[in-house]
Design an enzyme around this catalytic site. Structure first.
Site, PDB file in Angstrom:
ATOM      1  N   CYS A   2     -32.274 -47.340  34.670  1.00 35.31           N
ATOM      2  CA  CYS A   2     -31.421 -47.188  33.495  1.00 35.31           C
ATOM      3  C   CYS A   2     -30.065 -47.822  33.790  1.00 35.31           C
ATOM      4  CB  CYS A   2     -31.229 -45.713  33.160  1.00 35.31           C
ATOM      5  SG  CYS A   2     -32.750 -44.774  33.140  1.00 35.31           S
ATOM      6  N   ARG A  27     -31.750 -54.938  30.776  1.00 33.80           N
ATOM      7  CA  ARG A  27     -32.619 -54.077  31.574  1.00 33.80           C
ATOM      8  C   ARG A  27     -33.618 -53.309  30.715  1.00 33.80           C
ATOM      9  NH1 ARG A  27     -29.505 -52.349  36.543  1.00 33.80           N
ATOM     10  NH2 ARG A  27     -30.672 -50.441  36.468  1.00 33.80           N
ATOM     11  N   TRP A  75     -33.837 -45.219  30.086  1.00 30.89           N
ATOM     12  CA  TRP A  75     -35.220 -45.682  29.945  1.00 30.89           C
ATOM     13  C   TRP A  75     -36.067 -44.489  30.330  1.00 30.89           C
ATOM     14  CZ3 TRP A  75     -39.804 -47.219  32.298  1.00 30.89           C
ATOM     15  CH2 TRP A  75     -40.545 -48.101  31.525  1.00 30.89           C
ATOM     16  N   ASN A 101     -29.486 -42.006  37.259  1.00 29.93           N
ATOM     17  CA  ASN A 101     -30.668 -42.888  37.334  1.00 29.93           C
ATOM     18  C   ASN A 101     -31.580 -42.335  38.408  1.00 29.93           C
ATOM     19  OD1 ASN A 101     -29.671 -44.601  35.480  1.00 29.93           O
ATOM     20  ND2 ASN A 101     -29.320 -46.314  36.876  1.00 29.93           N
ATOM     21  N   GLY A 102     -32.891 -42.554  38.235  1.00 35.50           N
ATOM     22  CA  GLY A 102     -33.829 -42.127  39.268  1.00 35.50           C
ATOM     23  C   GLY A 102     -34.570 -40.865  38.855  1.00 35.50           C
ATOM     24  N   GLU A 482     -56.561 -61.329  38.750  1.00 36.70           N
ATOM     25  CA  GLU A 482     -55.147 -61.207  38.351  1.00 36.70           C
ATOM     26  C   GLU A 482     -54.349 -62.377  38.929  1.00 36.70           C
ATOM     27  OE1 GLU A 482     -53.405 -59.917  36.263  1.00 36.70           O
ATOM     28  OE2 GLU A 482     -51.369 -59.980  37.060  1.00 36.70           O
ATOM     29  N   LYS A 486     -52.090 -64.958  36.610  1.00 34.64           N
ATOM     30  CA  LYS A 486     -50.664 -65.242  36.869  1.00 34.64           C
ATOM     31  C   LYS A 486     -50.453 -66.737  36.989  1.00 34.64           C
ATOM     32  CE  LYS A 486     -49.411 -62.511  36.081  1.00 34.64           C
ATOM     33  NZ  LYS A 486     -49.626 -61.296  35.457  1.00 34.64           N
ATOM     34  N   GLU A 489     -50.958 -68.704  33.627  1.00 41.03           N
ATOM     35  CA  GLU A 489     -49.941 -68.365  32.624  1.00 41.03           C
ATOM     36  C   GLU A 489     -48.660 -69.168  32.790  1.00 41.03           C
ATOM     37  OE1 GLU A 489     -49.300 -63.857  31.355  1.00 41.03           O
ATOM     38  OE2 GLU A 489     -49.700 -64.031  33.485  1.00 41.03           O
ATOM     39  N   HIS A 505     -73.664 -70.992  42.187  1.00 45.16           N
ATOM     40  CA  HIS A 505     -74.526 -70.882  41.007  1.00 45.16           C
ATOM     41  C   HIS A 505     -73.948 -71.644  39.816  1.00 45.16           C
ATOM     42  CE1 HIS A 505     -77.023 -68.090  43.178  1.00 45.16           C
ATOM     43  NE2 HIS A 505     -75.934 -67.400  43.504  1.00 45.16           N
ATOM     44  N   LYS A 606     -44.459 -60.787  25.230  1.00 41.09           N
ATOM     45  CA  LYS A 606     -44.482 -59.642  26.151  1.00 41.09           C
ATOM     46  C   LYS A 606     -45.327 -58.503  25.602  1.00 41.09           C
ATOM     47  CE  LYS A 606     -43.428 -57.582  29.899  1.00 41.09           C
ATOM     48  NZ  LYS A 606     -44.333 -57.991  30.990  1.00 41.09           N
TER      49      LYS A 606
HETATM   50  C1  F6R Z   1     -50.034 -61.085  31.708  1.00 45.46           C
HETATM   51  C2  F6R Z   1     -49.656 -60.004  30.817  1.00 45.46           C
HETATM   52  C3  F6R Z   1     -50.593 -59.635  29.740  1.00 45.46           C
HETATM   53  C4  F6R Z   1     -50.555 -58.128  29.474  1.00 45.46           C
HETATM   54  C5  F6R Z   1     -51.433 -57.771  28.267  1.00 45.46           C
HETATM   55  C6  F6R Z   1     -51.483 -56.287  28.042  1.00 45.46           C
HETATM   56  O1  F6R Z   1     -49.088 -61.349  32.686  1.00 45.46           O
HETATM   57  O2  F6R Z   1     -48.609 -59.433  30.937  1.00 45.46           O
HETATM   58  O3  F6R Z   1     -51.896 -60.054  30.023  1.00 45.46           O
HETATM   59  O4  F6R Z   1     -51.012 -57.475  30.614  1.00 45.46           O
HETATM   60  O5  F6R Z   1     -50.940 -58.401  27.123  1.00 45.46           O
HETATM   61  O6  F6R Z   1     -50.216 -55.777  27.774  1.00 45.46           O
HETATM   62  P1  F6R Z   1     -49.912 -54.246  27.923  1.00 45.46           P
HETATM   63  O7  F6R Z   1     -50.077 -53.893  29.351  1.00 45.46           O
HETATM   64  O8  F6R Z   1     -48.483 -54.109  27.456  1.00 45.46           O
HETATM   65  O9  F6R Z   1     -50.890 -53.506  27.057  1.00 45.46           O
END
Ligand code: F6R
Length: 611
Positions: A2, A27, A75, A101-102, A482, A486, A489, A505, A606
Site C-alpha cells: 500500500c 502501485r 490495497w 503496510n504489511g 508458463e 511469458k 507475450e 511425435h 491486464k
Molecule cells: C499472462 C497473463 C494472462 C492472465 C490471464 C488471466 O502474462 O497475465 O494470461 O494470466 O488473462 O488473468 P487473471 O489471472 O486476472 O484471471
C-alpha cells in the site's frame, strides 16, 4: 504494497500528503484516507473507498490548514475495500492515528484478547488491532515512540507503521519490520513515505529505515532507535533518479521490478499461514468434514493462472492422490462439464475480474458445486462470489505479463495441498518437511535472481530467433508452458511447448540449425530421459539451454548453456524456482529487441473483462 505518506512542517500538510499519495498511484489501491491535526484538540480522519479523487471530494475544495498529517492508500488484505477498513485507524481512546503496510500475523489472537477486555473495533483490519495495541501501551503514560517499541514486541509479521498522537502534536513515529519506509529530510520540514517517488518533489535527501528501527520525526530532525530504545546512527542517502524511474523503483519496467519483488511476495504470501508449530493455517476455508468428502478437484482459470492450475494438478495428484482436472475457463462453460456433487471447483485469478472465469464460476454455482477462489485482488468479483477465497497477497501487479502473481498462486496451491493433507492426516505426506522448505523459500528466490547477468548474456544471442521450443517432463512439463507464454507475450517470437517426450511425435519437424530449445530439467527422476531429448534437438542442429537444480551436474557436459536454480527437497518448488530464469530470459530477449512495449505488449490487456 500500500502507499504511505506523512509530513510535518510549515506547508499545508494535508496538501503535501495528498500529493504524495497521488505520486504512489501507480502501485494500485482501492481506498485512501488521511489523518491530520489543524490546531484543534482532536485528530480528524477522512477516508474513502475507491480512487484517490473520492478522498479529494470528501476533503472538499477548502482544505483546512494542518501542520502534521499522515495518509494511506490501501490495497485490501484483511477485510474488503470499504470506508471503514481504509486507513488511518484510531486506537480505542482516539488519542493516536495509525497507518500501516504489511500484515500482522497474530492480529486475530490480539483482537480476541482485547475484545474480551471490552474493546470495540470498527473495521475488519489487522491495522486497527495494531492501533489498539499501541494505544493500550500509550495510555500508561509513556512517550509515543516507547509505546510503539513495546507494541512491536507483541506483534508478529511484516509491517511498516506511521503513527501520531494528539498529545504530542509536533512529531510522528515510524517503525519498520520488513515493509519499506523511507524518511525524507527537508529544511524545517520532514516526511516519510513507502516509496521514493512520493518524496522526490520535496527532497532528494533520504534515510532508508531499517528493520526493527523506530524513527521519531519532527520539523527539526529525525532520531532513530532500535527496539530497546538505543540510538542508532542515521545514514543519509542522496537520490538522483528522475520521477518516472523512481516509480519503477529504479527498474526500467514494471515487469522487471515485479520479477525482483518475488522473494518479498513469497514472504507476504506465507505471512500468517504457517504457525509456530509448523502447521498450515488457512482462514476462511471449508470445515474438516467438507475436505474429507471432496472426491475431485476442478481447477478453472485462464492464461498464466491456468498454468498455475497445471502445477496445482501435478501437486494435488502427486501429494494427495486427489483426481484433479484443469480447464480453460473459456472452454469450461460451453463443455457441459461433468461435475460430481462432491467436487470442488477452484478458480485462480490475479485480477478476480476475468469474465470467462467469472462466467464459469456462476455456472458452478448454478450447479451447486462448492467453489474456492485463489485471487489477488481483494473485493474483486471472483473473490466476492466464490464460497471461499484465499488471497495470494502478492500486491498490485502492473505489468501485463504476469510474474509475481504466478509465483504467489503456486505457493497458495502448495499451502492448500498441505492443509488438506494435514486435515486428512495423510500418513504418506511429510507436511513438516514441506513446510520447512516453504519457510526457506524466500532466500532461495533471492538466490535464484543472481542468475540475471548470465541469462541476460544468453538472451542477447536469441533476439532474432524465429521460433523457440520449451520442453520438460513431470513438473517441468507444466512450468515450461508458463515460460513459453511469458516468452511469446513480450518477445513476439512464436513458441512450441510440449512435454519433452512428445517432440518426436511431430514438433521435432520444426527444428533446424540454430533453433533454440529451452529445457526444464529440475525434475531429477526424469533427467536421464531428458538428456536423450536434449541430444535429439542437438542432432538436428538445435541449441539446448538447460535449466536445472544446483545439485545436478549430469547435464553440464551436454547442454549448450546451463542455468542452475537452488535445490529444495520438493520437486514442485524446484520447478517453481525455475520461473525466474524463464521470466528474465523473456524480459532480456524483449529488451534486446528494443523493449518499448514490455509492460504493455501489443493486443493484450491486464484484466480481460470481455469474452
Ligand atoms: C499472462 C497473463 C494472462 C492472465 C490471464 C488471466 O502474462 O497475465 O494470461 O494470466 O488473462 O488473468 P487473471 O489471472 O486476472 O484471471
Amino acid at each position: 504494497m500500500c502507499g504511505i505518506a506523512g509530513y510535518v512542517g510549515p506547508r499545508n500538510a494535508i496538501e503535501v500528503v495528498y500529493d504524495q499519495l497521488k505520486r504512489l498511484e501507480y502501485r494500485g489501491y482501492d481506498s485512501a484516507g488521511i489523518a491530520f491535526l489543524n490546531g484543534a484538540a482532536t485528530i480528524k480522519i477522512v477516508k474513502k473507498a475507491g480512487k484517490l479523487t473520492e478522498l479529494g471530494k470528501a476533503l472538499g475544495d477548502d482544505v483546512p490548514d494542518a501542520h502534521i498529517a499522515i495518509a494511506h492508500s490501501r490495497w485490501a488484505t484483511h477485510g474488503g475495500p470499504t470506508d471503514e477498513n481504509a486507513h488511518p485507524h484510531f486506537d480505542q481512546f482516539e488519542d493516536i492515528a495509525l497507518i500501516h503496510n504489511g500484515i500482522i500475523e497474530n492480529y486475530a489472537e490480539l483482537k480476541a484478547d482485547m475484545v474480551r477486555e471490552g474493546a470495540t473495533f470498527h473495521s475488519e483490519t489487522d491495522t486497527e488491532v495494531a492501533a489498539h495495541v499501541i494505544g493500550q501501551e500509550y495510555a500508561a503514560g509513556m512517550p509515543l515512540e516507547e509505546a510503539v517499541r513495546r507494541a512491536i514486541r507483541k506483534m508478529r509479521g511484516a509491517f511498516a507503521f506511521v503513527v501520531f498522537s494528539k498529545k504530542e502534536p509536533k512529531k510522528f513515529v515510524a517503525a519498520r519490520n520488513f515493509s519499506p519506509l523511507i524518511i525524507g529530510l527537508g529544511d524545517g520540514e520532514n516526511m516519510v513515505a513507502s516509496d521514493v517517488p512520493a518524496l522526490l518533489p520535496y527532497t532528494r535527501e533520504v534515510v532508508y529505515l531499517e528493520d526493527d528501527r523506530v524513527a521519531t520525526i519532527t520539523t527539526d530532525g529525525v532520531t532513530i532507535t532500535d527496539l530497546d530504545g538505543k540510538a542508532v546512527v542515521v545514514v543519509q542517502h542522496h537520490i538522483d533518479w528522475d520521477i518516472a524511474a523512481a516509480e519503477k523503483g529504479g527498474y526500467e519496467h514494471f515487469m522487471l521490478k515485479e520479477i525482483h519483488e518475488q522473494p518479498e511476495v513469497v514472504r507476504m504470501c506465507l505471512a500468517g499461514r504457517i504457525d509456530e508449530a509448523g502447521k498450515v493455517r488457512l482462514e476462511q476455508v471449508f470445515s474438516d468434514q467438507v475436505w474429507h468428502g471432496i472426491d475431485r478437484v476442478n481447477i478453472i482459470a485462464c492464461g498464466t493462472a491456468y498454468h498455475a492450475g497445471l502445477m496445482g494438478k501435478y501437486l494435488f495428484e502427486k501429494m494427495l492422490r486427489l483426481p484433479t482436472d484443469v480447464f480453460f475457463s473459456s472452454e469450461f462453460r460451453y463443455s457441459d462439464p461433468l461435475l460430481s456433487p462432491d467436487s470442488l471447483a477452484v478458480f485462480i485469478s490475479q485480477s478476480g475480474e476475468t469474465i470467462d472465469s467469472l462466467a464459469a464460476l456462476r455456472l458452478c454455482k448454478q450447479r451447486r458445486i462448492r467453489t474456492l477462489g485463489i485471487v489477488n485482488v481483494v473485493g474483486s468479483a471472483i473473490a466476492r462470489e466464490c464460497d471461499r477465497t484465499i488471497f495470494t497477497q502478492a500486491g498490485p501487479e502492473i505489468s501485463v505479463a504476469s510474474t509475481k502473481a504466478y509465483t504467489a498462486q503456486c505457493i497458495v496451491l502448495e499451502l492448500l495441498a498441505l492443509y488438506i493433507a494435514q486435515v486428512k492426516e495423510m500418513p504418506g505426506v511429510r507436511v513438516d518437511e514441506n513446510v520447512l522448505e516453504l519457510r526457506n523459500l524466500a532466500p532461495k528466490f533471492e538466490q535464484v535472481l543472481l542468475v540475471e547477468d548470465q541469462v541476460r548474456e544468453l538472451a542477447v544471442k536469441f533476439q532474432d530467433a524465429k521460433l523457440a521450443f520449451f520442453l520438460g517432463r513431470n513438473a517441468d512439463a507444466h512450468a515450461i508452458r508458463e515460460a513459453a507464454l511469458k516468452f511469446k507475450e513480450i518477445t513476439y517470437i512464436p513458441t512450441e511447448e510440449c512435454p519433452a517426450g512428445e517432440m518426436k511425435h511431430g514438433p521435432l519437424a520444426l527444428v533446424e540449425k540454430g533453433t533454440l530449445a529451452v529445457f526444464g530439467a529440475t525434475s531429477s527422476d526424469v533427467r536421464e530421459k531428458l538428456a536423450s531429448n536434449v541430444r535429439e534437438i542437438q542432432a538436428r542442429g538445435g541449441f539446448a539451454w538447460v535449466v536445472t537444480t544446483d545439485d545436478d551436474n549430469s547435464l553440464d557436459a551436454i547442454a549448450d548453456a546451463i542455468t542452475k536454480v537452488p535445490t529444495t527437497s520438493d520437486p514442485y518448488l524446484n520447478a517453481l524456482l525455475s520461473a525466474i530464469p524463464y521470466q528474465l530470459f523473456a524480459y532480456y530477449v524483449a529488451m534486446a529487441k528494443g523493449g518499448e512495449e514490455i509492460d504493455q505488449p501489443r493486443n493484450l490487456a491486464k484484466s480481460v473483462t470481455v469474452e
